[in-house]
Design a protein around this motif. Structure first.
Motif, PDB file in Angstrom:
ATOM      1  N   SER A  37       0.723  -1.516  -0.281  1.00 16.98           N
ATOM      2  CA  SER A  37      -0.224  -0.007   0.507  1.00 16.98           C
ATOM      3  C   SER A  37       0.601   0.975   0.052  1.00 16.98           C
ATOM      4  CB  SER A  37      -0.856  -0.369   0.705  1.00 16.98           C
ATOM      5  OG  SER A  37      -1.432   1.072   1.530  1.00 16.98           O
ATOM      6  N   ASP A  38       0.765   2.319  -1.043  1.00 17.77           N
ATOM      7  CA  ASP A  38       1.363   3.822  -0.929  1.00 17.77           C
ATOM      8  C   ASP A  38       0.004   3.745  -1.392  1.00 17.77           C
ATOM      9  OD1 ASP A  38       0.948   3.368  -3.538  1.00 17.77           O
ATOM     10  OD2 ASP A  38       3.496   3.057  -3.956  1.00 17.77           O
ATOM     11  N   ASN A  39       0.975   5.702  -1.824  1.00 16.59           N
ATOM     12  CA  ASN A  39      -0.033   6.683  -2.174  1.00 16.59           C
ATOM     13  C   ASN A  39      -0.537   6.425  -3.497  1.00 16.59           C
ATOM     14  OD1 ASN A  39       2.547   7.281  -3.050  1.00 16.59           O
ATOM     15  ND2 ASN A  39       2.285   9.676  -2.373  1.00 16.59           N
ATOM     16  N   ARG A  40       0.107   6.670  -4.661  1.00 18.39           N
ATOM     17  CA  ARG A  40       0.170   6.158  -6.150  1.00 18.39           C
ATOM     18  C   ARG A  40      -1.364   4.351  -5.881  1.00 18.39           C
ATOM     19  NH1 ARG A  40       5.839   3.326  -8.475  1.00 18.39           N
ATOM     20  NH2 ARG A  40       5.351   2.259  -6.210  1.00 18.39           N
ATOM     21  N   THR A  42      -3.205   4.063  -3.682  1.00 13.58           N
ATOM     22  CA  THR A  42      -4.509   4.995  -2.643  1.00 13.58           C
ATOM     23  C   THR A  42      -5.405   5.858  -3.822  1.00 13.58           C
ATOM     24  OG1 THR A  42      -3.851   5.112  -0.506  1.00 13.58           O
ATOM     25  CG2 THR A  42      -5.638   6.686  -1.347  1.00 13.58           C
ATOM     26  N   THR A  43      -4.458   6.271  -5.187  1.00  9.82           N
ATOM     27  CA  THR A  43      -5.255   7.482  -5.993  1.00  9.82           C
ATOM     28  C   THR A  43      -5.684   6.716  -7.359  1.00  9.82           C
ATOM     29  OG1 THR A  43      -3.321   8.784  -5.355  1.00  9.82           O
ATOM     30  CG2 THR A  43      -4.473   9.137  -7.778  1.00  9.82           C
ATOM     31  N   GLU A 206       3.128  12.411  -8.228  1.00 11.24           N
ATOM     32  CA  GLU A 206       3.454  11.567  -7.383  1.00 11.24           C
ATOM     33  C   GLU A 206       4.802  11.669  -6.514  1.00 11.24           C
ATOM     34  OE1 GLU A 206       0.904  11.852  -4.767  1.00 11.24           O
ATOM     35  OE2 GLU A 206      -1.041  10.581  -6.318  1.00 11.24           O
ATOM     36  N   THR A 208       7.636   8.561  -4.069  1.00 16.88           N
ATOM     37  CA  THR A 208       7.339   7.733  -3.993  1.00 16.88           C
ATOM     38  C   THR A 208       8.606   7.327  -2.397  1.00 16.88           C
ATOM     39  OG1 THR A 208       6.494   5.171  -5.234  1.00 16.88           O
ATOM     40  CG2 THR A 208       7.749   4.933  -4.060  1.00 16.88           C
TER      41      THR A 208
END
Length: 268
Positions: A37-40, A42-43, A206, A208
């Motif tokens: 799980s990372d911000n990418r 989530t998007t 974004e 990472t």
């Protein structure tokens, strides 16, 4: 196509760099927090939820399957596709633990997909495009299998537009991971998509965030190369340190790679 048969669609004997790297390190990627799980992701998951209703979806370069699992909430059936058998075994195991019967696995190259044209509502791909030997051919295949109006939702690391920074970035990635092919510039990626009738309707820059020690451990980078890479990170130019947020932290190094997350629709 049963799950057992799907793991026999690609002959491992070709011994590609990606298969050798990810086959031996599959368990590492199955527990990597950057990949779980990372911000990418989530998007991507938000974009998937807003994409046209997905009866069938395919996740390319699925690794241990985490993007496929995210798509499974919105698609009737998700094909988790990867070149490496060991990765797909991890996908199958974790998907079973998460009780996701609508996720099946298929072993194949992104550049040669064994699917009927105009058959998928959604294609996803996260953190894999820079490993594809021929990204243009993969985009051709994505366009072929998508239905008109279908969506490609993708996230990948990208290079800065500055040639010297792009060269430094690709050099350290290749030395750390011999299956690395290229982090492309955003301008190059967008041009490749546009020329294939894949219209980008949403995109986000974004980052990472990673730590050096975990980064080299995940790919079992040889000790001698780890020493060399650590030295190059700490002696990087001020511009590189600022661009990639390189900062020494005790016996580790924090840094961040730039990424692009986008949604593109196949023009009818």
């Amino acid at each position: 196509m049963t799950q057992d048969n799907a793991l026999n669609t690609q002959d491992d004997s070709q011994g590609s760099s990606a298969q050798r790297m990810f086959g031996s390190q599959a368990a590492q990627y199955a527990t990597s927090q950057v990949h779980i799980s990372d911000n990418r992701l989530t998007t991507l998951q938000r974009m998937i939820s807003e994409a046209p209703t997905a009866g069938w979806a395919v996740d390319l370069g699925t690794g241990a399957g985490f993007t496929a699992f995210a798509a499974a909430e919105y698609a009737g059936k998700v094909v988790a596709s990867d070149l490496t058998r060991e990765m797909l075994l991890e996908t199958r195991r974790i998907g079973g633990e998460r009780n996701l019967p609508n996720v099946v696995v298929c072993q194949n190259q992104a550049e040669a997909l064994p699917f009927v044209s105009d058959s998928f509502d959604l294609v996803t791909c996260r953190a894999a495009g820079h490993h594809f030997i021929d990204l243009g051919a993969a985009f051709d295949e994505i366009r072929r299998i998508l239905k008109p109006g279908g969506a490609l939702v993708m996230a990948d690391s990208v290079s800065p537009e500055d040639d010297s920074l792009a060269s430094w970035y690709n050099d350290v990635e290749l030395r750390r991971d011999f299956s690395h092919v290229e982090n492309r510039k955003v301008s190059v990626l967008l041009g490749m998509l546009e020329s294939r009738g894949l219209q980008v309707v949403e995109k986000h820059d974004e980052r990472t965030y990673m730590m050096f020690n975990d980064w080299v451990k995940r790919t079992a980078t040889p000790d001698s190369e780890v020493v060399s890479l650590r030295r190059d990170f700490m002696s990087a130019t001020p511009q590189a340190k600022q661009t990639f947020l390189i900062q020494e932290q005790d016996d580790d190094i924090a840094f961040a790679w730039p990424s692009l997350v986008f949604k593109a629709l196949k023009r009818a």
